[in-house]
Design a protein around this motif. Sequence first.
Motif, mmCIF file in Angstrom:
data_model
loop_
_atom_site.group_PDB
_atom_site.id
_atom_site.type_symbol
_atom_site.label_atom_id
_atom_site.label_comp_id
_atom_site.label_asym_id
_atom_site.label_seq_id
_atom_site.Cartn_x
_atom_site.Cartn_y
_atom_site.Cartn_z
ATOM 1 N N PRO A 4 0.834 -1.213 0.000
ATOM 2 C CA PRO A 4 0.000 0.000 0.000
ATOM 3 C C PRO A 4 0.863 1.255 0.000
ATOM 4 O O PRO A 4 1.876 1.329 0.703
ATOM 5 N N ALA A 5 0.422 2.222 -0.777
ATOM 6 C CA ALA A 5 1.234 3.423 -0.971
ATOM 7 C C ALA A 5 0.686 4.638 -0.246
ATOM 8 O O ALA A 5 1.423 5.592 0.005
ATOM 9 N N THR A 6 -0.600 4.634 0.079
ATOM 10 C CA THR A 6 -1.215 5.802 0.710
ATOM 11 C C THR A 6 -1.698 5.442 2.106
ATOM 12 O O THR A 6 -1.859 4.265 2.462
ATOM 13 N N ASP A 7 -1.959 6.478 2.902
ATOM 14 C CA ASP A 7 -2.466 6.254 4.251
ATOM 15 C C ASP A 7 -3.798 5.513 4.219
ATOM 16 O O ASP A 7 -4.046 4.645 5.064
ATOM 17 N N GLU A 8 -4.654 5.844 3.282
ATOM 18 C CA GLU A 8 -5.947 5.165 3.199
ATOM 19 C C GLU A 8 -5.767 3.689 2.850
ATOM 20 O O GLU A 8 -6.476 2.827 3.378
ATOM 21 N N GLU A 9 -4.832 3.381 1.983
ATOM 22 C CA GLU A 9 -4.571 1.978 1.638
ATOM 23 C C GLU A 9 -4.004 1.216 2.840
ATOM 24 O O GLU A 9 -4.356 0.046 3.065
ATOM 25 N N ARG B 134 -4.571 2.018 5.977
ATOM 26 C CA ARG B 134 -5.713 1.895 6.895
ATOM 27 C C ARG B 134 -6.579 0.696 6.522
ATOM 28 O O ARG B 134 -6.965 -0.105 7.381
ATOM 29 N N ASP C 233 9.048 3.874 8.115
ATOM 30 C CA ASP C 233 8.086 3.581 7.057
ATOM 31 C C ASP C 233 6.837 2.993 7.713
ATOM 32 O O ASP C 233 6.915 1.913 8.326
ATOM 33 N N HIS D 162 -1.401 9.936 10.001
ATOM 34 C CA HIS D 162 -1.689 8.907 9.000
ATOM 35 C C HIS D 162 -3.179 8.575 8.888
ATOM 36 O O HIS D 162 -3.787 8.807 7.848
ATOM 37 N N PHE D 163 -3.809 8.036 9.929
ATOM 38 C CA PHE D 163 -5.226 7.673 9.813
ATOM 39 C C PHE D 163 -5.811 7.395 11.189
ATOM 40 O O PHE D 163 -5.095 7.254 12.186
#
Length: 759
Positions: A417-422, A424, A683, A737-738
């Motif tokens: 996953p590359a994004t915070d939503e991904e 999450r 990371d 991040h989330f």
Amino acid sequence: MTRDLNVAVDTVGVADATPDEKQPWAELGLKEDEYQRIREVLGRRPTQSELAMYSIMWSEHCSYKSSKVHLRQFGEKNPRTPRLLAGIGENAGVVAIDDHIAVTFKVESHNHPSYVEPKQGAATGVGGIIRDIIAMGARPIAVMDSLRFGAIDHPDTARVLPGVVDGIGHYGNCVGLPNIGGETYFDPCYQGNPLVNALSVGVMPRSRLQSMQASGTGNIVILLGAKTGRDGIGGVSVLASATFSESGEGDARPSVQVGDPFTEKLLIEVCLELFDAGLVVGVQDLGGAGLTCALSETAAAGDGGMHVDLELVPLRAEGMEPQDILASESQERMLLIVDPAKAEEVLARSRRWGLLATAIGTVTGTGRLVVDFHGQTVVDVPPKSLADEGPVYNRPFTEPNDLGLIAVDRAETLPRPATDEEIRQTVLDMAASPNLCDKSWITEQYDSSVFGNTVLGAPHDAGVIRLDERTGVGIAISLDGNGRFARLDPYHGAQLALAEAYRNVAVTGATPIAVSDCLNFGSPEDPHVMWQFERAVTGIADGCQKLGIPVTGGNVSFYNQTGREAIHPTPVIGVLGVIDDVARRIPLGLGRTGDTIALIGTTLEELSGSEWAQVKHGHLGGVPPKVDLDHEMKLAELLGRLAGTEQLAAAHDLSEGGLAQALVEAICHSGLGAQILLPEGADPFTYLFSESSGRVLVVIPRGQELAVRTACEQRGLPITPLGVTDANTDGLHLRDHFDLTRGDLEAAWKGRIGSRLGE
């Protein structure tokens, strides 16, 4: 032409007179050279009863003929600890807790019977391991289980899993033993070959330790417990070496034993009463191989001679031939060796409990095991040839051809996953996955609190049982394995399982002191499987030597495969620890609001063999995480020192699913939320989902942070503050991040097993 053995009993005299009669040695699982060796031992062909006995006792299950050359490492490398009172070769290992109390524990498999008949297979697996504990002189006080099934969505998993759970729960609940934990995993490699490994633990005064020896010429051999029937005939010699076809059909499917937990409960009470009264010289349980195993092992361990009248054995089925009676695996039976002067009292006490007790023979000084049936001798053998002198194979082993390719196929290179939503969403997907989701659908079917001495049970990292109400002394036990890690590297994979079980005991505040293992592998006739087995055994032996704790016993289960496809090598490790006062135990959770959440240990980019790689990519490749046993010992010593000092409010091992899963579980078992800030430059994906070993999530009460950090630094253990517990935070807040609310986490994590099974 083969004689019809149903017409007349095949006696020793008949065997002498018909040396060339054809016999079904191959159908009983014997090799031709093994059969010829039996003839050499006896100086004639064996009778039908003798042939059945040798086929059973020389089977893989009873003789360990393919594994003992490697298992010797445990004895050779075992640390010589003063706590060890009985070890490998006994019914179960026994370790001293203090000057007065001893504990015995063991884990064994009942894999194939649980596939054929899930409820009875699992139930009798529990019953059998309980009787191993009784045979050492102990009162059983708890059970645990390690379960593995195929894909959760496969129709056969829906058949096998509920039956296995029902069998474990029914037997344990009826006997009145708490189930204090274990593990349940799903993987397609176990489709058609589930693993059902059961552990039991018992406690006793050190003075009550029993022996299996049939010693004392003239002593009486008494069969105690249930009547003998046809259930389980051929079980260990056929089912234990059977493989299942792609359709799930076995090469041979003998009847699975039928358990009666209420009789088992009576058996416990009768045996303990007899032991305390000093009425028993030797004792052996009847499990796999039934009378065959009990008679031959007790005779071989004692004076070497025994005479038995088989027609005296109480039967519950008509028309049973002597070989049937000897091979029957009917449950809830014990064999007692008793002084003639005390025999009547043993029989009378048994009757008062409503249990059958029958004198069936005597101990002799002849060095022969002689079995008569209605006045005719059907068995006349040296018992050591059955129990101790079976074939020993140093089978060829070679590294699997694909191991090099697997090693370079690293999960660290997979898309992530590359994004915070991904990220999450990945936390939620992982929490909802079969191996990480809440297992309460299973564990709630088990009674975990009967006796009132369970201090910690599922879902804590280890079960904790109080042994003494006055002093508070107790034990902690964990049962762990990881077949994927062992598939990638069986040596280090086995050590990772050992390290995890060791750490799970340590996070409760207990000091690990002993190991029992259950080694589940494919066919020993496959050199690749034998390489996996040799590497895993060596890994465990080396690991225990390093940790300074002995392997006290266990079990080997081979032929776990469907067609030509073997399961992942799956060494399951049970570790037992002692805690001076169970009031000092460290629980799972988040403590109180405002406490500090910290991580002890180092997080590396170690994703190969991980749950993330399996759940998101169906991938298995690379090399497993590194294991550092020096670090594990320092960590265990630290946790043991901090327990009860008010410097730790909670602790949780990091294993499958990494930090993300540990946080999910801690939050779901607490009324608090967690405010988390990852270390600068970390990371987020790696920090959350890596499965680096030797890590523990700890909760430190306010004002104790400096003391804990100093204690870690003194031992060279890295500690990283991650955040705080917070009553005003709803779930998990990963700063920058989330957010995940408690509702989000519980919706993903809870209720998954039952719904996936259609319950």
